[in-house]
Design an enzyme around this catalytic site. Structure first.
Site, PDB file in Angstrom:
ATOM      1  N   LYS A   1     -96.310  28.564  -2.680  1.00 28.71           N
ATOM      2  CA  LYS A   1     -96.888  29.866  -3.009  1.00 28.71           C
ATOM      3  C   LYS A   1     -97.273  30.551  -1.698  1.00 28.71           C
ATOM      4  O   LYS A   1     -98.358  30.317  -1.160  1.00 28.71           O
ATOM      5  CB  LYS A   1     -98.126  29.722  -3.897  1.00 28.71           C
ATOM      6  CG  LYS A   1     -97.919  28.781  -5.106  1.00 28.71           C
ATOM      7  CD  LYS A   1     -99.085  27.864  -5.256  1.00 28.71           C
ATOM      8  CE  LYS A   1     -98.906  26.705  -6.167  1.00 28.71           C
ATOM      9  NZ  LYS A   1     -97.927  26.696  -7.188  1.00 28.71           N
TER      10      LYS A   1
ATOM     11  N   ASP B   1     -93.688  41.850   6.711  1.00 33.84           N
ATOM     12  CA  ASP B   1     -93.250  42.408   7.998  1.00 33.84           C
ATOM     13  C   ASP B   1     -93.178  41.352   9.101  1.00 33.84           C
ATOM     14  O   ASP B   1     -93.271  41.689  10.286  1.00 33.84           O
ATOM     15  CB  ASP B   1     -94.169  43.553   8.441  1.00 33.84           C
ATOM     16  CG  ASP B   1     -94.176  44.717   7.459  1.00 33.84           C
ATOM     17  OD1 ASP B   1     -93.198  44.856   6.702  1.00 33.84           O
ATOM     18  OD2 ASP B   1     -95.168  45.477   7.447  1.00 33.84           O
TER      19      ASP B   1
ATOM     20  N   ASN C   1    -100.522  31.162  -8.084  1.00 27.08           N
ATOM     21  CA  ASN C   1     -99.170  31.467  -8.546  1.00 27.08           C
ATOM     22  C   ASN C   1     -99.033  32.962  -8.820  1.00 27.08           C
ATOM     23  O   ASN C   1    -100.022  33.703  -8.863  1.00 27.08           O
ATOM     24  CB  ASN C   1     -98.862  30.683  -9.825  1.00 27.08           C
ATOM     25  CG  ASN C   1     -98.634  29.210  -9.567  1.00 27.08           C
ATOM     26  OD1 ASN C   1     -97.797  28.834  -8.748  1.00 27.08           O
ATOM     27  ND2 ASN C   1     -99.381  28.357 -10.262  1.00 27.08           N
TER      28      ASN C   1
ATOM     29  N   PHE D   1     -95.109  15.300  -2.753  1.00 26.00           N
ATOM     30  CA  PHE D   1     -94.790  15.174  -1.335  1.00 26.00           C
ATOM     31  C   PHE D   1     -93.392  14.613  -1.092  1.00 26.00           C
ATOM     32  O   PHE D   1     -92.873  14.724   0.018  1.00 26.00           O
ATOM     33  CB  PHE D   1     -95.835  14.295  -0.650  1.00 26.00           C
ATOM     34  CG  PHE D   1     -97.211  14.879  -0.687  1.00 26.00           C
ATOM     35  CD1 PHE D   1     -97.599  15.840   0.234  1.00 26.00           C
ATOM     36  CD2 PHE D   1     -98.120  14.503  -1.666  1.00 26.00           C
ATOM     37  CE1 PHE D   1     -98.865  16.401   0.191  1.00 26.00           C
ATOM     38  CE2 PHE D   1     -99.389  15.053  -1.718  1.00 26.00           C
ATOM     39  CZ  PHE D   1     -99.767  16.006  -0.790  1.00 26.00           C
TER      40      PHE D   1
END
Length: 488
Positions: free
Chosen positions: A201, A206, A216, A436
């Site tokens: 997330k 830019d 979320n 993980f």
């Protein structure tokens, strides 16, 4: 036998003694020599400058991981980076005695959208920003719907929008509306690639600012779920490095793609656990880097998320404060069942061998995995006056009234962070093995000395929650918190 050779004397012509040159010829010769030296110097400088320029362009395009030896460090970042903790506090959850207050996630997101000029990259799990997505009629969905409206306005005003999302099983309406507005969307089939999901997330705006945290793309993450993240402003060095993680997702979102056995060098990074980025953060020197999971999604130089997390645990000397939704020393989604003690062992070792104070604040709600209770009790049992081990565990319960309780998958503490006396760890993963080893996630690690920085702000958030009436000991009566918690 040595052959007989005929030798002939080499006759060197005798030079006539040279006469003295006139003065004007001597001066002309000196001037020409001086001019030649200047031309040579200019040529040398031009070659060196061109070489430096090409090297810089090469590093900009391909990264310079392989140009640094094991004891060499990349140049520091001179951006005036500013970090701001942002939170979503569920409606009705109040901290009347709190001395800390952070901007809301929705405020931060809307601010980033308003300030976007050229690009926005979003890595996301799923999209449910409207009431229609969740089949509800909640007034509190308004913030999510406003975020979606602002996202839809970006491409028409010239902002390039790219969204990488886990191949969905749920609603597609938000993504379809964004495609119609001009955004680009790629779905990453992590189930096919690693048997996991894209659980990351983050936003990059830019290539200068970014958000990373637990929230979320869901209206509930703004008003009905407790979330924590960080927004980095004016930090292009870190933002560009986070973009490299996004580019890996974007690459894997192509049709028929697979994880490369060796990632191409443009995906490499020079910033990691061994060579973190030197930055000025909120006016204070700091070291920072981004980690990623699972290991197959870590190109050259990228520290795997688990290794980064364990390094924070192993380097703690005073305290370790952890706030996560799920904590399980197992491969949570594995069949047959598998024990996975990597983090659990690290916490026990820290408490027993080094006397580190360990605090775990685990979420409890209607969807908690019941087996968590046994593992948490086992950890808490280490607190002993004879061993001087100090581990405490509490459960955080977000209360809900009758109407709030009807909102699906809401009213939970969704945080995923850790803070020690030296380091801040803000991630996107729950703490069990599958997150993980199979699931895509990202974390930001910042080491900073002194008070008033990001680390001390996060410590204050943890202590506020730990000491609040919403945190309960493991032996608390279930009747005192209602039926919202499955672990009491």
């Amino acid at each position: 036998m040595k052959p007989k050779l005929m030798y002939q004397e080499l006759k060197v012509p005798v030079e006539e003694p040279a006469g003295e040159l006139p003065m004007n010829e001597i001066e002309a010769w000196k001037a020409a020599e001086k001019k030649a030296r200047w031309v040579l110097l200019v040529l040398i400088l031009a070659v060196v400058g061109f070489g430096a320029l090409m090297t810089q362009l090469f590093l900009w395009e391909y990264g310079d991981l392989h140009l640094f030896g094991p004891n060499q460090h990349p140049a520091p970042c001179y951006d005036p980076c500013e970090a701001v903790l942002v939170e979503s506090i569920p409606e009705g959850l109040e901290f009347p005695n709190a001395t800390t207050s952070n901007p809301s996630t929705s405020q931060a997101w809307l601010g980033l959208l308003a300030g976007a000029h050229s690009s926005l990259d979003i890595a996301s799990f799923y999209w449910t920003l409207t009431n229609n997505d969740t089949h509800t009629q909640e007034p509190s969905a308004q913030q999510g719907e406003e975020v979606l409206q602002q996202l839809q306005a970006l491409a028409p005003r010239g902002v390039k929008v790219r969204i990488a999302v886990s191949k969905p099983n749920g609603p597609l309406a938000d993504l379809q509306s964004l495609l119609q507005s001009g955004a680009q969307v790629r779905m990453v089939d992590m189930q096919k690639l690693t048997h996991g999901v894209l659980h990351t997330k983050f936003w990059v705006v830019d290539q200068t600012h970014f958000y990373l945290g637990s929230a979320n793309m869901d209206w509930r993450s703004l008003t009905q779920v407790k979330e924590l993240g960080v927004v980095m402003y004016n930090c292009s060095c870190l933002a560009r490095d986070l973009t490299k993680i996004f580019e890996a997702y974007w690459f894997l979102g192509q049709a028929g793609s697979s994880i490369p056995s060796t990632w191409p060098r443009p995906f490499d990074t020079r910033y990691n656990q061994e060579t973190p980025m030197e930055i000025c953060l909120n006016g204070t020197p700091a070291l920072a880097y981004l980690a990623s999971a699972p290991p197959p999604l870590c190109p050259g130089g990228r520290t795997p998320d688990l290794k980064a997390l364990l390094s924070v645990v192993d380097n703690a000397r005073s305290f370790i404060y952890i706030a996560v939704m799920n904590y399980l020393p197992t491969m949570e989604f594995s069949h047959p069942r598998r024990f996975w003690p990597a983090i659990d062992d690290g916490l026990r070792r820290a408490a027993y061998e080094r006397g580190v104070k360990v605090r775990l604040l685990i979420s409890c709600w209607g969807h908690s995995e019941p087996s968590m209770r046994s593992f948490l009790l086992s950890l808490a049992a280490l607190r002993d006056n004879h061993t001087h081990s100090d581990i405490q565990v509490k459960l955080f319960v977000v209360p809900a009234d009758e109407a709030q309780a009807r909102i699906p998958y809401a009213r939970v503490n969704h945080n995923k962070y850790m803070v020690t006396e030296r380091t801040t760890y803000i991630g996107t993963s729950n703490w069990s093995g599958s997150y993980f080893t199979e699931t895509a996630g990202t974390s930001l690690l910042v080491t900073q000395n002194g008070h008033g920085g990001l680390r001390s702000q996060l410590e204050a958030v943890f202590l506020r929650d730990w000491e609040s009436p919403y945190s309960h000991n493991l032996d608390t009566s279930a009747d005192s918190v209602g039926n919202a918690c499955r672990l009491l």
